[in-house]
Design an enzyme around this catalytic site. Structure first.
Site, PDB file in Angstrom:
ATOM      1  N   ARG A 116      10.857 -62.277  85.618  1.00  0.00           N
ATOM      2  CA  ARG A 116       9.357 -62.667  85.316  1.00  0.00           C
ATOM      3  C   ARG A 116       8.814 -61.269  84.883  1.00  0.00           C
ATOM      4  O   ARG A 116       9.409 -60.318  85.336  1.00  0.00           O
ATOM      5  CB  ARG A 116       8.606 -62.913  86.499  1.00  0.00           C
ATOM      6  CG  ARG A 116       9.285 -64.300  87.488  1.00  0.00           C
ATOM      7  CD  ARG A 116       8.477 -64.693  88.636  1.00  0.00           C
ATOM      8  NE  ARG A 116       8.878 -65.837  89.155  1.00  0.00           N
ATOM      9  CZ  ARG A 116       9.878 -65.826  90.218  1.00  0.00           C
ATOM     10  NH1 ARG A 116      10.569 -64.525  90.457  1.00  0.00           N
ATOM     11  NH2 ARG A 116      10.000 -66.977  90.829  1.00  0.00           N
ATOM     12  N   LYS A 149       8.928 -63.125  94.034  1.00  0.00           N
ATOM     13  CA  LYS A 149       7.972 -64.065  94.806  1.00  0.00           C
ATOM     14  C   LYS A 149       8.420 -64.100  96.299  1.00  0.00           C
ATOM     15  O   LYS A 149       9.614 -64.236  96.459  1.00  0.00           O
ATOM     16  CB  LYS A 149       7.879 -65.446  94.225  1.00  0.00           C
ATOM     17  CG  LYS A 149       7.002 -65.626  93.070  1.00  0.00           C
ATOM     18  CD  LYS A 149       6.829 -66.927  92.425  1.00  0.00           C
ATOM     19  CE  LYS A 149       6.048 -67.036  91.416  1.00  0.00           C
ATOM     20  NZ  LYS A 149       5.471 -68.201  90.998  1.00  0.00           N
ATOM     21  N   HIS A 169       7.566 -65.381  79.879  1.00  0.00           N
ATOM     22  CA  HIS A 169       8.021 -66.749  80.501  1.00  0.00           C
ATOM     23  C   HIS A 169       9.006 -67.693  79.551  1.00  0.00           C
ATOM     24  O   HIS A 169       9.909 -68.209  80.243  1.00  0.00           O
ATOM     25  CB  HIS A 169       6.809 -67.506  81.077  1.00  0.00           C
ATOM     26  CG  HIS A 169       7.157 -67.812  82.337  1.00  0.00           C
ATOM     27  ND1 HIS A 169       7.467 -67.042  83.550  1.00  0.00           N
ATOM     28  CD2 HIS A 169       7.738 -69.014  82.980  1.00  0.00           C
ATOM     29  CE1 HIS A 169       7.944 -67.646  84.551  1.00  0.00           C
ATOM     30  NE2 HIS A 169       7.802 -68.904  84.318  1.00  0.00           N
ATOM     31  N   ARG A 176      12.136 -66.193  79.839  1.00  0.00           N
ATOM     32  CA  ARG A 176      12.849 -66.943  81.105  1.00  0.00           C
ATOM     33  C   ARG A 176      13.585 -68.192  81.008  1.00  0.00           C
ATOM     34  O   ARG A 176      14.517 -68.485  81.547  1.00  0.00           O
ATOM     35  CB  ARG A 176      11.794 -66.657  82.396  1.00  0.00           C
ATOM     36  CG  ARG A 176      12.489 -67.103  83.556  1.00  0.00           C
ATOM     37  CD  ARG A 176      11.055 -66.840  84.568  1.00  0.00           C
ATOM     38  NE  ARG A 176      11.290 -67.379  85.969  1.00  0.00           N
ATOM     39  CZ  ARG A 176      11.859 -66.867  86.931  1.00  0.00           C
ATOM     40  NH1 ARG A 176      12.881 -65.729  86.673  1.00  0.00           N
ATOM     41  NH2 ARG A 176      12.168 -67.700  88.011  1.00  0.00           N
ATOM     42  N   HIS A 227      14.429 -69.091  92.523  1.00  0.00           N
ATOM     43  CA  HIS A 227      13.571 -70.118  93.114  1.00  0.00           C
ATOM     44  C   HIS A 227      13.772 -70.453  94.557  1.00  0.00           C
ATOM     45  O   HIS A 227      15.002 -70.368  94.900  1.00  0.00           O
ATOM     46  CB  HIS A 227      14.068 -71.334  92.232  1.00  0.00           C
ATOM     47  CG  HIS A 227      13.464 -71.396  90.919  1.00  0.00           C
ATOM     48  ND1 HIS A 227      14.012 -72.079  89.858  1.00  0.00           N
ATOM     49  CD2 HIS A 227      12.406 -70.738  90.143  1.00  0.00           C
ATOM     50  CE1 HIS A 227      13.190 -71.675  88.542  1.00  0.00           C
ATOM     51  NE2 HIS A 227      12.438 -70.969  88.965  1.00  0.00           N
ATOM     52  N   TYR A 232      14.710 -77.964  84.267  1.00  0.00           N
ATOM     53  CA  TYR A 232      15.658 -77.654  83.298  1.00  0.00           C
ATOM     54  C   TYR A 232      16.713 -78.893  83.149  1.00  0.00           C
ATOM     55  O   TYR A 232      17.493 -78.707  82.351  1.00  0.00           O
ATOM     56  CB  TYR A 232      16.393 -76.326  83.385  1.00  0.00           C
ATOM     57  CG  TYR A 232      15.417 -75.074  83.466  1.00  0.00           C
ATOM     58  CD1 TYR A 232      14.556 -74.707  82.312  1.00  0.00           C
ATOM     59  CD2 TYR A 232      15.163 -74.471  84.724  1.00  0.00           C
ATOM     60  CE1 TYR A 232      14.075 -73.524  82.312  1.00  0.00           C
ATOM     61  CE2 TYR A 232      14.453 -73.285  84.810  1.00  0.00           C
ATOM     62  CZ  TYR A 232      13.759 -72.992  83.748  1.00  0.00           C
ATOM     63  OH  TYR A 232      12.910 -72.014  83.839  1.00  0.00           O
TER      64      TYR A 232
END
Length: 328
Positions: A162, A186, A274, A277, A300, A309
């Site tokens: 990111r 994150k 992004h 990404r 994730h 995806y």
């Protein structure tokens, strides 16, 4: 404190929850700000309904709140997106869960169901568009900036990080011999990411050309083309302020840079960091990577997030169907 500005018991609970998230749960500053915004909006709505205590919250309160969110018009004159409405409800459920954990009588969070959001559609760069964007950097006349921007674009595509993770990188964090580095993503989680040979080569070329001692991996180079006096003045400002914040590239700067080269390359679709990404994940899946590995590399927490995806594997299924169906 006047009655007008006096906080309700519900608002005090929200404040306690935010402090709990900061100290005990170690949530990121961004997450806490988002919770503050979403729950502040709920507290305002609740007060308008005459609800000032946690045990006054009912399913009917939540139903009316969701209607309120669905009909809310933002500052730009638009309705809130479904995903944004869901974020509000997720924050409310987290707050109610906290209340119950601390034996405060309120509505059970399990009674609140999240609305089913439509599948996200992701945009990834095609091979030609990616090549044209990388080629367009050659038009930058300042060598150091050209080397930096080439390294940034290659790093984005090779690692799938990111942009918020990219700007936190320091030179010492990157192991060019092994072609890898660790980022804090994150949820304050660490993960190992990898560089392609092209990205490693581009980073080496950029770092070898730098003569500063700034710790950030990518910096602004604002003194290029300035007089010696201006450069000394700029250096003084850097030393007077927080060094990493003063000269390290911001996320917004990288977003503008990516957009600039996409425009030069003639790519008509919107291109952001992004999108690189998304392109990283799409490239992996198209070349046979399993979705669990891609989940880990993207950082994730849930496989559900990575499943946006699946359109990639759907394309592979189309090729299988075309190759093997009805071959009489």
């Amino acid at each position: 404190m006047s009655e007008v500005h006096k906080k309700s018991p519900l608002q005090n609970h929200i404040q306690d929850f935010l402090e709990y998230c900061e100290i005990e749960k170690n949530k990121s500053l961004k997450t806490i700000r988002n919770y503050d915004h979403y729950l502040g909006r709920f507290a305002g709505f609740a007060r308008s309904e005459g609800i000032t205590k946690a045990n006054d919250i009912t399913l009917d309160t939540v139903r009316k709140y969701r209607l309120y969110l669905n009909r809310l018009i933002d500052d730009k004159g638009k309705h809130l997106k479904q995903i944004t409405q869901s974020y509000h409800v997720i924050a409310l459920r987290a707050f109610l869960k906290y209340l119950m954990k601390h034996d405060i009588d309120t509505l059970s969070p399990e009674k609140i169901e999240l609305a089913k959001n439509p599948s996200r559609e992701v945009h990834a760069l095609g091979d030609d568009d990616l090549a044209r964007i990388l080629k367009s950097v050659e038009q930058e006349t300042e060598e150091l900036i050209r080397l930096r921007d080439t390294a940034i674009l290659h790093t984005l595509f090779a690692s799938g990080v990111r942009v918020s993770e990219l700007v936190q990188l320091t030179e010492r964090m990157v192991n060019l011999d092994r072609g890898e580095f660790t980022v804090r993503g994150k949820g304050d989680k660490l993960r190992l990411v990898f560089l392609s040979p092209e990205a490693t080569k581009a980073l080496k070329a950029y770092l070898d050309k730098r003569t500063d001692n700034h710790p950030a991996l990518f910096i602004a180079h604002t003194s290029i083309g300035q007089s010696v006096t201006a450069q000394m003045d700029a250096q003084g400002k850097v030393q007077a302020a927080n060094q990493h914040e003063a000269a390290g590239l911001s996320a917004r700067s990288i977003q503008r840079m990516v957009h600039k080269y996409a425009m030069i390359a003639g790519v008509t679709t919107k291109v952001t960091p992004h999108v690189f990404r998304h392109s990283f994940a799409t490239d992996l899946l198209r070349n046979g990577a399993d979705i669990r590995s891609v989940q880990t590399m993207l950082g994730h927490a849930s496989i559900t997030t990575t499943q946006i995806y699946t359109h990639v594997t759907n394309e592979q299924l189309r090729e299988v169907h075309k190759k093997f169906h009805d071959k009489k």
